[in-house]
Design a protein around this motif. Structure first.
Motif, PDB file in Angstrom:
ATOM      1  N   GLN A  42      43.124  99.037  39.885  1.00 21.52           N
ATOM      2  CA  GLN A  42      41.648  98.693  40.228  1.00 21.52           C
ATOM      3  C   GLN A  42      41.475  97.764  38.575  1.00 21.52           C
ATOM      4  O   GLN A  42      41.997  97.971  37.496  1.00 21.52           O
ATOM      5  CB  GLN A  42      40.825  99.856  39.908  1.00 21.52           C
ATOM      6  CG  GLN A  42      40.036 100.509  41.055  1.00 21.52           C
ATOM      7  CD  GLN A  42      39.908  99.468  42.080  1.00 21.52           C
ATOM      8  OE1 GLN A  42      39.808  98.039  42.061  1.00 21.52           O
ATOM      9  NE2 GLN A  42      41.515  98.981  43.662  1.00 21.52           N
ATOM     10  N   SER A  43      39.754  97.383  38.328  1.00 17.11           N
ATOM     11  CA  SER A  43      40.022  96.346  37.349  1.00 17.11           C
ATOM     12  C   SER A  43      38.437  95.200  37.781  1.00 17.11           C
ATOM     13  O   SER A  43      38.207  95.379  38.644  1.00 17.11           O
ATOM     14  CB  SER A  43      40.881  95.611  36.954  1.00 17.11           C
ATOM     15  OG  SER A  43      40.702  94.165  36.365  1.00 17.11           O
ATOM     16  N   GLU A  44      37.749  95.751  36.344  1.00 16.44           N
ATOM     17  CA  GLU A  44      37.117  94.911  36.614  1.00 16.44           C
ATOM     18  C   GLU A  44      36.791  93.571  37.452  1.00 16.44           C
ATOM     19  O   GLU A  44      36.179  92.636  37.539  1.00 16.44           O
ATOM     20  CB  GLU A  44      35.965  94.923  35.324  1.00 16.44           C
ATOM     21  CG  GLU A  44      34.534  95.840  35.330  1.00 16.44           C
ATOM     22  CD  GLU A  44      34.011  95.506  34.194  1.00 16.44           C
ATOM     23  OE1 GLU A  44      34.203  94.410  33.275  1.00 16.44           O
ATOM     24  OE2 GLU A  44      34.103  97.039  32.845  1.00 16.44           O
ATOM     25  N   VAL A  45      37.956  92.379  36.799  1.00 14.05           N
ATOM     26  CA  VAL A  45      38.363  91.575  36.589  1.00 14.05           C
ATOM     27  C   VAL A  45      39.429  91.610  38.837  1.00 14.05           C
ATOM     28  O   VAL A  45      40.052  91.840  38.236  1.00 14.05           O
ATOM     29  CB  VAL A  45      39.917  91.402  36.407  1.00 14.05           C
ATOM     30  CG1 VAL A  45      39.787  89.368  36.710  1.00 14.05           C
ATOM     31  CG2 VAL A  45      39.065  91.004  35.097  1.00 14.05           C
ATOM     32  N   ILE A  48      42.873  90.911  40.140  1.00  8.62           N
ATOM     33  CA  ILE A  48      44.235  91.730  39.848  1.00  8.62           C
ATOM     34  C   ILE A  48      44.098  92.714  40.955  1.00  8.62           C
ATOM     35  O   ILE A  48      45.396  92.126  41.550  1.00  8.62           O
ATOM     36  CB  ILE A  48      43.844  92.925  38.990  1.00  8.62           C
ATOM     37  CG1 ILE A  48      43.623  91.841  36.930  1.00  8.62           C
ATOM     38  CG2 ILE A  48      45.184  94.081  38.202  1.00  8.62           C
ATOM     39  CD1 ILE A  48      43.216  92.096  36.141  1.00  8.62           C
TER      40      ILE A  48
END
Lengths: 340, 340
Positions: A42-45, A48
């Motif tokens: 998981q990532s805000e971006v 990814i």
């Protein structure tokens, strides 16, 4: 060492069964690894998880994480660290795949297509770096410096092996020994570390650490030899590996070295043109396969794999017989039987 | 916050003097870092030192390692770990540079040239991975889990920031806040970690760790803002930064955002064509500079850098006055004065 090469066909069902023991023993752990993989991607971006999931969730057999889980179980480890470590090992492996697929301008000119033609070169490199860093975060969370040491060393050896492979990639004068050193570095080092950490987190004596490390090294070499053989084994296309990738890239592997060294001057000229100068036409792959077949390049490569498989199994002699040990022994056969 | 922007010219000598304090205080340590860098670049695979040396030995001001050395000294650290950590920080930075330079097919089509046009894409990626792994080996050798944690986290944030920058790269609707978050991640996170570990190895209280971390964050942001400003400041070409790189890549930075948001509809159309659609002709860079000049895009960016520089300095208030603190304060001015 005399090794009996198994017959060239065994039924699909038997091959699947080789993983049954492992699945029964560490299936629940593997499920937790899968959950942790998705969580740590998981990532805000959003690019990814998007890009990494494409690769990491797309089926892989999770051989490396399974090794960590089984190694920890073989050592009667009672804690939780094996989950994070198996995830870290899979992240390092995935980062390597992403970076391996980077293409040079010359590849583009030759029209070589990899996963990176979808995403470009740059995103897979940076997402690979993210996964690599995530792997280190997961290792740090286990709070075991020896584990960090083993995996940092493995990563350095792996990266060094990748560069070495690049340098020798189109060089037919590579010796069998040099080739084996490269695959030991670029493939077996991570298999070795994946197994070794199982003994480390369980605080087992050095002889057991060494046993698991050796098991990992030799199953890793066998795995890569089979991979290299499969690249020329057209009938195995259904197993998910594209036939001819190594050939088209001019990547010198053992089957080719064996055929080249045993070949006539006409054959050697063929290999030099196609692999060193990358001057290939459409019929060349079948021609290559015919030459390999004449000199049993694939069969001899698999024979070498069987030898390393036998050494992997022997390395587990320091452990008493148990269902977990049986599962690890079966895993060796699974890796080799991919070739049939 | 009201900040006085220094006059646009100061003499070269004064700028050099900004590093004198640091060099006097940690020059010997920095020499040991340089030795360790060369030692740890060694590999049987000669392409590794060859390629990495090209970048890592080619001058560079070693700002990041210097921060680690000064931070450790500010905390009266008496051990040896700062040498390995400063080297690790420089290796991570160099790996990032190598990976940053990877080019996509589209860049090749546009004829963008980077260091990677010499080496191809693939070797710099794999050598970068090697340096990254070497960095982790160096950290492991310090035997401090907190240090590993800080640097693994910084690496993950850095990689995430790099991907975020890729995603927002050609997007003129990026807000100033979003831009600042990206540079905090991709640049300031490593500056922050480089400083923070100095307090950690010296076992200093949390308030000093925090002070150094904040100092690192803000000097890092200031450093990147100045870098982004310099990309449009033609008269500073002699400082080693090529003018117009960001423009040609369509990399949206603060000077452009400020000019775009303040621009007429004709100006906005210009930025959209050149930066979003990458449709550029030879005269466009001077046109861009003229628009930036009209809206003081460069000056305002440097003003923001000065604000962060002031916050970096203020963060050191938790430390008593000393020559080492003075050197760290001077380093802030050095980073900002690159712009003049």
């Amino acid at each position: 060492m005399s090794v009996t090469v198994p017959p060239l066909r065994s039924d699909q069902r038997q091959r699947a069964d080789r993983l049954d023991g492992a699945r029964r023993l560490v299936g629940a752990d593997l499920e937790r690894v899968n959950v942790l993989i998705l969580e740590r991607l998981q990532s805000e971006v959003s690019l990814i998880p998007e890009l990494a999931r494409h690769l990491i969730a797309s089926g892989g057999k999770r051989v490396r994480p399974m090794l960590t889980l089984l190694a920890a179980k073989l050592c009667d480890y009672e804690g939780e660290a094996q989950i994070a470590l198996a995830t870290a090992v899979e992240f390092i492996h995935t980062a390597t795949l992403l970076h391996d697929d980077v293409v040079d301008e010359s590849d583009l000119r030759r029209g070589t297509s990899t996963a990176n033609t979808i995403w470009g070169n740059k995103s897979p490199v940076l997402v690979g770096d993210f996964l690599f860093s995530r792997a280190f975060q997961l290792m740090v969370a286990t709070d075991r410096m020896r584990v960090l040491e083993i995996l940092a060393n493995a990563s350095a050896i792996l990266a060094e092996g990748e560069v070495a492979q690049l340098v020798t990639a189109n060089d037919l004068s590579t010796t069998e020994d040099a080739y084996l050193r490269v695959i030991e570095a670029k493939t077996a080092s991570l298999f070795k570390a994946a197994c070794e950490v199982g003994a480390v987190i369980a605080d087992r004596p050095a002889v057991e650490e060494r046993g698991l490390a050796d098991y990992g090294t030799h199953i890793g070499i066998a795995f890569q030899l089979v991979d290299d053989a499969l690249d020329y084994a057209a009938s195995q296309a259904e197993l998910g590996k594209t036939v001819g990738d190594d050939f088209r890239e001019g990547k010198i592997t053992l089957p080719v070295l064996l055929a080249y060294n045993a070949g006539s001057s006409e054959e050697r000229a063929f290999w030099e043109r196609t692999m060193e100068r990358l001057d290939q036409s459409e019929v060349d792959l079948s021609q290559a396969q015919a030459y390999l077949s004449r000199h049993q390049g694939v069969e001899q490569t698999i024979e070498r794999a069987c030898q390393h498989g036998a050494r992997a199994k022997a390395a587990l002699d320091v452990f008493p017989s148990s269902p977990v040990r049986d599962a690890l022994l079966d895993l060796v056969d699974f890796c080799i039987e991919r070739a049939y």
